[in-house]
Scaffold this active site. Structure first.
Site, PDB file in Angstrom:
ATOM      1  CB  CYS A 194      -0.965   0.039   1.103  1.00 19.81           C
ATOM      2  SG  CYS A 194      -1.937  -1.482   1.269  1.00 19.81           S
ATOM      3  CB  CYS A 237       0.100   0.742   7.907  1.00 19.78           C
ATOM      4  SG  CYS A 237      -1.769   0.544   7.385  1.00 19.78           S
TER       5      CYS A 237
END
Lengths: 746, 437
Positions: free
Chosen positions: B101, B421
């Site tokens: 991500c 994250c």
């Protein structure tokens, strides 16, 4: 850290006439009584008198409180729900009736919970064994964490007992007859997710990582939150206890509804038990009996038989033997030599053979960086494959993930030279059993290792002091005798010489414990303890073969006595060459006491290539396809050539068994007499876990206690008359024979 | 009222790297209007949009770095295919990066490195994710058989191979949805994380609702100016994100947990959803940008990448990254005017905020003496976040950085902090400083 802030609630409760509760307390949250267990006097919760009394008192208060609509039972002890009944409670009992009474009390308490007007939820984190699991299954609903420490089992059978607090009655109802038998007869450990699949628990919770407090503390809190939610749901009937049954389950239930089928199940299970135990263990049969009584004749009879059988079993020598082994094993999982000055963080193994690779496997398995050194690339590749296979088998069984397999394997470094040895903390050599090779290796290693590094020898018979003779630093030399296959056999025999330093010993024990071993620490001498007991037994086995008892008969006589592996098979497994080597070496060291069979039998076998399982032929012929092994006709011919006449007076089946066992036991007693063994406990543990001495007898010393040293001495004198001094009882045996009140175990 | 600006973070002897412009396609829920496209189509849209908006001379682009997570096998270097298709010069090299991500964060920081080192003056970075179509493979057995079939020379050999075909060969293999190292689904880990930090279902639903409400407000007020229209062939022009849906707490509370059943707290409504979308930014040296007559939006100052236990701390990257990046630049949390956190799960965001507020966590897990503190909510994700705007994995990073730059401008702040994250237990934080206006 597990303090309860509950004074307010306690003050409001009725009639506390006992001393304050210390083991159990409770709090009411949203109409749910949260009953918390924690034995402040121990690292684990066990079902002690105090705990049971506290629990009954709390239960009565909970039932007396109309605001409470449901209840949760939880332990605030990290890693432990309830580890089981307290063994000491059983050990102090003098009669079967006394033990039966304990069982009945347990049954009654759990029956009250089962029949409680409000639903009970058992919230399980950590060990939930024996009486702990019986407690949990008396509750109406079970929530368990998937923590690695959460293990459920009914291990009573392994202690020669049965689940005596309703376990034999509730398990079949909950799991169905076949699974219930499996759980109770094997005593195997069940992890939470497996328990969920089996229907033993309703609901599982994944363990948590760190948050804003200790992860396990938070996990127990979380478990409680979830359990309270379930308890509320049960009270409101939004959660139901009944599980949806799968088709297979329904079919099984229907089939087992037929009495004829059930009878067949009892019969099959009994046959299986008889085949495996040779009738030497009474507990499994008692379990079957209690289950059968409950299922066929109703709960009253079932509970009665369970309690009576529990009492009877507790008085059997088999149970005492097994409990002794359990406690001995616990004792042998401690380091009595203190904390080593420095932890072994990297280790090197010399020799990538079966033993070397095995040692490397159990070491990397615990995350210790390990160098595996061999002299050839072929040897190294074979060793590497062995480690990989060992780990990959675990991955296939899903006990680890393939990722964990790879991570573990990353701790292993295979090489042909001594690079990196300047940084290792311990070297374990597993090279060929030849003193000059061991000396050569020791000198090579000492030239490269740092001063603090320990040199351990994995030898099965060469005296450590002779190996250490070549060392510049004998205080750092020690013996670590592993058993094959290293990843399966629990025992590690550590051998110290008079020069070995205490810190070296402490370090070796610490490494062994890390590798998951049960450890005995013995004095130095030819064959140390285990090999020294094994050698005369094997030699006697050869004698028996020479006298015309076939390999199969010899095997069945030994397994019939309770040895897990028969002597003929054992020779094949150990390797005929190794057996010959040991028999000859120790024969030289100990003289005619180690005589009996002719070592030339083994030597001739080696000449013909019959080296045992590893060469495909030994006493038996091994092939990958056939499970049923055939006797090797070549070996039979050799035996014929070396045939001896059996003295009829001492050659009956029972005498053959006692000839084997008495030589084993006499040598063990000599080891104790000479100080090779520090105590009988280690002697028993070493014999059972390393050599397969019958567990039902609890080891040579437990056996002497229960059988009677005098009786064994009588037998040995008869054998001595027929064969000579290999059967002469040692002084220690004679002492114990003279005074029957003398016991090895208190 | 503008507050007086603090010290600038420019470093002597280091080139100032600036964000000149940032754009993105509208983020759409997977399986909606973009369904029939391919990843490089969306990437092309973002790249073309960037060129259009900046009127940047394409031969002046020195390099292109693009992120993607679930790779389309036909365009494994999607950066190059999209750049060519978007009309960039075929003389401009392009490579693709992947870091779950934070893939486009990685693309941007790669660009920062290229500019700061003097290698390049103008780099285009971005990311694309296309979840409407994912590579579903034949089973390993089937693949093996097909490859052997290729090598089989005789008809007999081919027939015998075909004869070995079993029904089980036909079971397809889906792209991994769980963490490879731990075999755990990310949502499952997020649920455990929320439980470890004691984040309730209610808190999570409230946070998710906040994200949607704020996103809707930003959308209605026309603040989402990074969006460039995307024309889907044969369909309408798409100009708005389609996943922003403020619901009610009551409706949200009805949802069942999506991963941990039945007691979990992570639901479809408090998680980010599968999204199609692409983004792109133009990163330049300040002097070159000014020389070319551009007004840069923000300086890209310091950044860090962190990684930690992929099992129990999978999504705690921001907690670890923020103190580090603040220390590197000599700032404290109080100096930050605008925070843009990636919202993977409401529970994950709240767990990070709780961890940052916890001395226990700082001492026991981070080896720090004390907590660093958590961002105040009045500065936090004020225009919505991944929960509401959508989360095309590799496109989110550029969206965060562009959004924080836009917010600084709008709110008159000086420092912005981006944190995210990523799968694999990794994390990232970047400090952005507004350019003088």
């Amino acid at each position: 850290n597990n303090s309860f802030n509950m004074n307010g609630i306690l003050l409001g409760s009725v009639g506390v006439n006992r001393q304050t509760r210390t083991h159990v307390n409770y709090e009411v949250k949203d109409n749910v009584a949260v009953i918390r267990i924690n034995d402040p006097t121990s690292k684990v919760n066990t079902l002690t008198r105090q705990l049971q009394d506290d629990m009954m008192e709390v239960l009565n208060e909970v039932w007396g409180n109309s605001a409470v609509k449901s209840a949760v039972i939880i332990s605030t002890k990290p890693g432990c729900f309830i580890a089981g009944a307290n063994i000491d409670m059983i050990k102090v009992c003098k009669s079967a009736e006394e033990v039966s009474k304990l069982s009945k009390e347990g049954q009654m308490m759990f029956e009250k919970i089962e029949k409680s007007p409000i639903p009970f939820v058992a919230a399980v984190n950590g060990t939930c064994m024996g009486g702990g699991l019986e407690f949990a299954i008396a509750c109406h609903y079970r929530v368990a964490t998937k923590s690695k420490k959460t293990v459920m089992a009914l291990p009573e059978v392994m202690l020669g007992l049965l689940p005596g607090a309703g376990g034999t009655q509730r398990m079949p109802k909950m799991l169905g007859l076949p699974t219930a038998f499996d759980v109770m007869l094997t005593g195997r450990s069940i992890r939470a997710d497996k328990a969920k699949k089996m229907g033993l628990v309703h609901h599982v919770i994944d363990p948590l990582g760190p948050g804003v407090k200790d992860p396990e503390e938070r996990l127990i809190e979380y478990l409680e939150e979830v359990a309270v939610g379930v308890a509320k749901g049960l009270a409101k009937k939004t959660v139901t206890v009944e599980k949806k049954k799968g088709l297979m389950q329904k079919v099984q239930d229907a089939v087992l509804g037929i009495p004829l089928v059930r009878n067949q199940v009892y019969k099959t299970v009994t046959q299986k038990v008889m085949k495996q135990t040779k009738g030497l263990y009474p507990a499994p049969l008692s379990i079957i009996e209690a289950v059968q009584a409950g299922v066929e004749k109703g709960p009253a009879e079932g509970y009665h038989v369970e309690a009576v059988n529990f009492g009877k079993l507790a008085m059997t020598p088999e149970s005492r033997a097994l409990i002794g082994l359990y406690q001995g094993q616990v004792a042998c999982k401690k380091n009595n030599f203190g904390k080593p000055e420095r932890e072994v963080k990297s280790l090197a193994v010399l020799g990538a053979g079966l033993m070397g690779a095995g040692i490397a496997q159990v070491t990397v398995d615990k995350g210790v960086a390990t160098i595996l050194k061999d002299t050839t690339t072929e040897g190294l590749a074979r060793g590497h494959d062995q480690v990989y296979k060992g780990l990959n088998d675990k991955a296939k069984k899903k006990s680890i993930t393939t990722f964990e397999r790879d991570m573990t394997l990353s701790f292993l470094k295979g090489q042909l030279d001594y690079s990196g040895f300047e940084k290792v903390d311990m070297v374990i050599e597993a090279v060929f059993e030849d003193l000059s090779i061991k000396h050569k290796v020791l000198k090579e290693v000492e030239a490269v290792i740092p001063p603090h590094c320990i040199f351990a020898s994995n030898t099965s018979a060469l005296p450590i002091r002779e190996i250490a003779a070549a060392s510049k630093r004998p205080e750092k030399v020690i013996g670590m005798h592993y058993f094959s296959p290293v990843d399966k056999m629990q025992l590690l025999e550590i051998i110290t010489t008079d020069k070995t330093s205490k810190d070296t010993t402490a370090s070796a024990v610490a490494v062994g414990l890390k590798q998951g071993k049960v450890i005995i620490v013995v004095g130095d001498g030819p064959g140390f303890y285990t090999t020294r007991c094994l050698a005369p037994t094997l030699v006697e086995g050869i004698r028996i073969l020479q006298e015309g008892v076939g390999p199969k008969k010899l095997d069945s006589l030994t397994t019939g006595f309770g040895f897990p592996v028969g002597v003929s098979t054992l020779i094949d497994e150990v390797g005929v060459d190794v057996a010959a080597h040991v028999a000859e070496d120790l024969g030289k060291a100990f003289g005619s006491r180690f005589g009996g069979g002719n070592v030339d039998v083994l030597k001739t076998m080696i000449q013909k290539g019959f080296k045992g399982r590893k060469s495909g032929k030994g006493c038996y012929v091994y092939s990958a396809k056939k499970k049923d092994k055939q006797v090797n006709s070549g070996t039979e011919e050799i035996l014929k050539a070396f045939k001896l006449t059996a003295p009829p007076a001492v050659s009956g089946d029972e005498d053959v068994q006692y000839r084997l066992v008495s030589r084993f036991v006499n040598e063990a007693a000599l080891c104790l007499q000479e100080g090779i063994l520090a105590d009988p406990v280690q002697g028993d543990i070493g014999a059972v876990f390393g050599l397969g001495f019958p567990p039902c007898l609890g080891g040579p010393f437990r056996f002497l206690d229960s059988f009677g040293a005098d009786k064994l001495v009588q037998k040995m004198k008869r054998y001595e008359d027929a064969y000579g001094n290999q059967f002469t009882p040692c002084q220690l045996l004679l002492d114990y024979a003279k005074d029957p009140s003398k016991k090895f175990h208190k | 009222a503008l507050k007086p600006l603090g010290k600038t973070l420019s470093k002597p002897g280091v080139r100032n790297v600036v964000l000149v412009e940032g754009v993105r396609t509208p983020f759409l829920q997977a399986g909606t209007t973009y369904a029939d496209l391919m990843a490089h189509d969306l990437a092309r849209g973002a790249l073309q949009g960037l060129l259009n908006r900046t009127a940047f001379p394409k031969e002046a682009v020195d390099y292109i770095v693009y992120g993607t997570v679930i790779q389309e096998v036909k365009t494994s270097n999607v950066a190059r295919e999209a750049a060519l298709g978007a009309g960039f010069s075929d003389k401009t090299p392009a490579h693709t990066v992947t870091m779950a991500c934070i893939s486009s964060n990685q693309a941007m920081t790669t660009a920062v490195g290229l500019v700061a080192s003097g290698q390049c003056d103008a780099v285009v970075a971005g990311g694309v994710e296309f979840m409407s179509d994912v590579p579903i493979r034949h089973s390993r057995k089937m693949r093996k058989m097909m490859l052997s079939l290729n090598r089989a020379r005789t008809l007999g050999a081919r027939l015998s191979l075909l004869g070995s075909l079993r029904l089980s060969h036909l079971v397809p293999e889906l792209p991994a949805v769980s963490e490879f190292s731990t075999a755990e689904m990310m949502g499952h880990s997020a649920d455990r994380l929320a439980a470890a930090f004691g984040i309730s279902r209610l808190d999570q639903d409230e946070f998710a609702l906040r994200s949607h409400v704020l996103a809707k407000k930003a959308q209605d007020e026309g603040l989402l100016t990074d969006i460039v229209d995307f024309k889907v062939p044969g369909k309408d022009i798409v100009s708005k994100d389609n996943g922003i849906r403020p619901s009610t707490m009551e409706q949200m509370s009805k949802l069942k947990p999506a991963f941990i059943k039945p007691h979990g707290t992570v639901t479809a409504a408090n998680s980010s959803y599968l999204t199609d979308g692409a983004s792109a930014v133009l990163i330049m040296s300040e002097e070159k940008a000014l020389a070319m007559g551009y007004k840069p939006k923000a300086y890209l100052r310091d950044f860090v990448y962190v990684s930690q236990d992929p099992k129990d701390q999978l999504l705690l990257g921001p907690t670890y990254a923020i103190p580090k990046v603040l220390e590197r630049s000599g700032l404290t949390l109080a100096d930050i005017d605008a925070f843009e956190f990636h919202e993977a799960f409401a529970g994950q965001v709240l767990a990070n905020l709780t961890a940052m507020e916890s001395d226990w966590f700082a001492q026991n897990c981070m080896g720090r003496k004390a907590k660093v503190g958590a961002p105040p909510m009045e500065k936090f994700n004020l225009w919505g976040g991944s929960l509401s705007l959508g989360h095309p994995f590799a496109a989110t990073g550029c969206r965060l950085v562009t959004m924080v730059a836009h917010r600084l401008k709008k709110e008159g702040g000086q420092y912005g902090l981006v944190a995210a994250c990523a799968a694999g237990g990794q994390g990232h934080a970047m400090l952005v400083e507004a350019c003088p206006q």
